[in-house]
Design a protein around this motif. Structure first.
Motif: not given
Length: 331
Positions: A54-58, A95-101, A257-261, A129-134
């Protein structure tokens, strides 16, 4: 003597002049992006997984749209806390960011005895950024098609239902404990060191049930060796509409719901935050990025910084309540 008097007068003059100089300017909007500097997007898991993909596609889309280079850096380890501390200590210049669940912000503080950051004081929210469940998955050898069947089987076979997790204190573990408590069954917890090991042993039938992330659950169910019987989310998954939620099967309160931010270090100026937010939300709203994320059973969900801040607080409070409910002690 003359030299001494001159030196003193000179020093006093310099101090007086310095007192009239303006203080160092804070970071301004025009400081971002800095010419020739890429954005580092730090990911707390190894390359090759769904978070990394996901991170690489964005990142690719941002570079394509804006010309601003975005470099994904993988920094796995310590329940993803290595990546969090890497960003926490960076300059707040965008210039430094975290892509994190969500687990970094909402679960770790409740389940780990030593967390080297404060999820609210040490980071600047930028965008969801995104949402997705278990998804509750079971091995095909179990004669169950839904939650009721699983509960009936567990009650008829006390002590025989094994639940895998991708680590003690992780969401897959806590969901299993909360589910068992909600429906009144006993389960045996079998922790693994990661998602790949847990999913593999479920496929091989060494364990019988597992709360898996949606992308791998859907992929593995397609092979016929496991079944998806419930979604831990308020609504059904667009990628697997046939699988009902827990609430639809009379098991409420399992809809975290889990998410990534995307977040940055604390202290980012609002103007820079808005610029970074615009880069990410523009990419997340493109059809090809949305389609790519949907293939992994997640949903692109860009927000404002304020909306992400509210989501972080809500998730933190909900996970805290769940941890307290199941009686989990920090590890």
């Amino acid at each position: 003597m003359f030299a001494t008097r001159f030196s003193r007068r000179h020093a006093l003059a310099l101090l007086a002049a310095a007192a009239t100089l303006p203080a160092p300017l804070p970071l301004l909007a025009q400081d971002f992006p800095q010419p020739g500097r890429p954005i580092r997007l730090v990911v707390g898991l190894a390359a090759g997984g769904s978070l990394d993909a996901q991170a690489r596609s964005i990142a690719r889309k941002i570079t394509e749209q804006s010309g601003q280079q975005v470099v994904v850096e993988n920094k796995p380890g310590a329940s993803m806390m290595l990546s969090a501390t890497e960003v926490m200590r960076a300059q707040p210049d965008g210039h430094t960011l975290l892509f994190a669940p969500s687990s970094i912000f909402a679960q770790n503080p409740h389940t780990l005895a030593s967390v080297p950051y404060d999820p609210f004081k040490d980071f600047t929210p930028i965008t969801l950024a995104t949402k997705g469940p278990l998804v509750l998955t079971v091995h095909q050898s179990l004669p169950v098609q839904n939650v009721k069947d699983l509960v009936d089987w567990a009650k008829a076979n006390p002590g025989k239902l094994n639940f895998a997790s991708f680590g003690t204190g992780t969401s897959s573990h806590l969901y299993a404990v909360a589910f068992a408590k909600a429906v009144g069954i006993e389960v045996t917890h079998v922790p693994y060191k990661g998602t790949a090991d847990a999913a593999r042993d479920l496929l091989e039938g060494r364990v019988q049930a597992y709360f898996d992330a949606a992308p791998t659950a859907i992929q593995n169910a397609a092979g016929g060796r496991i079944r998806m019987i419930a979604v831990a989310a308020p609504q059904r998954m667009p990628a697997a509409q046939q699988v009902p939620t827990f609430t639809e099967q009379n098991v409420p309160n399992l809809d975290l719901t889990s998410w990534i931010a995307v977040v940055g270090p604390a202290g980012m100026p609002p103007a820079i935050v808005n610029k970074v937010n615009a880069l990410f939300t523009q990419a997340l709203r493109t059809q090809d990025v949305k389609d790519f994320i949907a293939k992994g059973a997640y949903e692109a969900s860009p927000t404002t910084p304020a909306e992400l801040a509210a989501e972080m607080r809500s998730a933190y409070d909900k996970w805290g309540a769940m941890v307290k409910q199941v009686g989990f002690q920090k590890q």
